[in-house]
Scaffold this motif. Structure first.
Motif, PDB file in Angstrom:
ATOM      1  N   GLY A  18       0.731  -1.268  -0.069  1.00  0.00           N
ATOM      2  CA  GLY A  18      -0.238  -0.018   0.097  1.00  0.00           C
ATOM      3  C   GLY A  18       0.785   1.385  -0.135  1.00  0.00           C
ATOM      4  N   ARG A  19       2.056   1.373  -0.999  1.00  0.00           N
ATOM      5  CA  ARG A  19       2.678   2.641  -0.987  1.00  0.00           C
ATOM      6  C   ARG A  19       2.425   3.108  -2.388  1.00  0.00           C
ATOM      7  N   PHE A  20       2.677   4.480  -2.583  1.00  0.00           N
ATOM      8  CA  PHE A  20       2.578   5.157  -3.894  1.00  0.00           C
ATOM      9  C   PHE A  20       4.126   4.736  -4.544  1.00  0.00           C
ATOM     10  N   GLN A  21       4.037   4.201  -5.526  1.00  0.00           N
ATOM     11  CA  GLN A  21       5.319   4.218  -6.609  1.00  0.00           C
ATOM     12  C   GLN A  21       5.352   5.164  -7.526  1.00  0.00           C
ATOM     13  N   GLY A  22       4.508   5.760  -8.180  1.00  0.00           N
ATOM     14  CA  GLY A  22       4.797   6.865  -9.077  1.00  0.00           C
ATOM     15  C   GLY A  22       5.534   6.673 -10.257  1.00  0.00           C
ATOM     16  N   ALA A  23       6.165   7.774 -10.742  1.00  0.00           N
ATOM     17  CA  ALA A  23       7.013   7.697 -11.731  1.00  0.00           C
ATOM     18  C   ALA A  23       8.478   7.389 -11.453  1.00  0.00           C
ATOM     19  N   ASN A  24       9.020   7.835 -10.116  1.00  0.00           N
ATOM     20  CA  ASN A  24      10.324   7.714  -9.811  1.00  0.00           C
ATOM     21  C   ASN A  24      10.461   6.514  -8.749  1.00  0.00           C
ATOM     22  N   GLY A  25       9.519   6.307  -7.915  1.00  0.00           N
ATOM     23  CA  GLY A  25       9.655   5.094  -7.120  1.00  0.00           C
ATOM     24  C   GLY A  25       9.182   3.864  -7.871  1.00  0.00           C
ATOM     25  N   ASP A  26       9.910   2.894  -7.308  1.00  0.00           N
ATOM     26  CA  ASP A  26       9.659   1.484  -7.979  1.00  0.00           C
ATOM     27  C   ASP A  26       9.968   0.279  -6.883  1.00  0.00           C
ATOM     28  N   SER A  27       9.452  -0.623  -7.107  1.00  0.00           N
ATOM     29  CA  SER A  27       9.922  -1.937  -6.355  1.00  0.00           C
ATOM     30  C   SER A  27       9.673  -3.358  -7.131  1.00  0.00           C
ATOM     31  N   PRO A  28      10.139  -4.245  -6.718  1.00  0.00           N
ATOM     32  CA  PRO A  28      10.462  -5.548  -7.303  1.00  0.00           C
ATOM     33  C   PRO A  28       8.994  -6.156  -7.732  1.00  0.00           C
TER      34      PRO A  28
END
Length: 220
Positions: A18-28
């Motif tokens: 439940g986290r915002f990723q957006g254009a610059n955040g990312d996760s596997p």
């Protein structure tokens, strides 16, 4: 007639948390997401795509590359920045409940009333108008270059970029663009066009080919 398949990327660790990723955040991607991508690929297996396009953000790029492995006709893949996710500025990496507590009005606007979203209140955030513009430009360029009679194109992107971008292509007012809810991870939506300007929706948010149980964290 050009048919356009829009795919949301597979579920990630931040989606689940439940986290915002957006254009610059990312996760596997989650390990289970690779199974879902296989199901997607087999669902699309026999379709002959003239070309594939993906957001350059890792979660969408990997979803595209893995999906293409299962297709009988493997199209070339172009990374297109215009398909990138909504830029959320300082919200990126934050948990939804934390954003809701600090920016309740803007969180509600982002989720339910896009016409009321004021990007100037969130440092580094993008406007809905900009997302729709760059998304449209990316799609129209693809259709201009590869579209034609009986042509299929496939696009791999992100939840909010797809929701806002497809609404823009369909000329749905911004205020109504979230009325039907979000899009599931590894979902397929299909539009078609005869002129590269006007679009008609054929299918929205199809996840019928996935065997996993759906839950709220799958959809944005």
């Amino acid at each position: 007639m050009t048919k356009l398949y829009f795919i949301r990327h597979g579920k990630t660790e931040w989606n689940q948390a439940g986290r915002f990723q957006g254009a610059n955040g990312d996760s596997p991607l989650l390990a289970t997401s690779y199974d879902q991508i296989e199901q997607l690929g087999k669902h699309l297996k026999a379709i002959k795509f003239t070309h594939a396009f993906a957001s350059p953000i890792t979660r969408a790029k990997i979803t595209a590359e893995e999906t293409i492995k299962y297709l009988d006709f493997k199209p070339a893949l172009t990374l297109q920045p215009g398909l990138g996710e909504f830029g959320m500025g300082i919200w990126e990496g934050m948990e939804f409940h934390a954003v809701m507590a600090q920016w309740p009005a803007m969180y509600d606007a982002y989720r339910h009333h896009p016409d009321q979203f004021d990007a100037s209140q969130i440092e580094g955030a993008e406007t809905f108008a900009n997302v729709q513009l760059r998304f449209r430009q990316a799609v129209e360029a693809a259709v201009s270059q590869y579209g034609g009679a009986d042509v299929n194109l496939v696009f791999f992107s992100h939840g909010m970029a797809l929701t806002a971008g497809m609404a823009g292509l369909l000329e749905i007012p911004l205020a109504q663009s979230r009325a039907r809810g979000g899009l599931g991870n590894t979902s397929t939506s299909i539009l078609e066009t005869t002129d590269g300007i006007h679009y008609t929706e054929l299918i929205r948010n199809d996840i019928s080919y996935l065997t996993s149980a759906n839950d709220a964290s799958n959809t944005i």
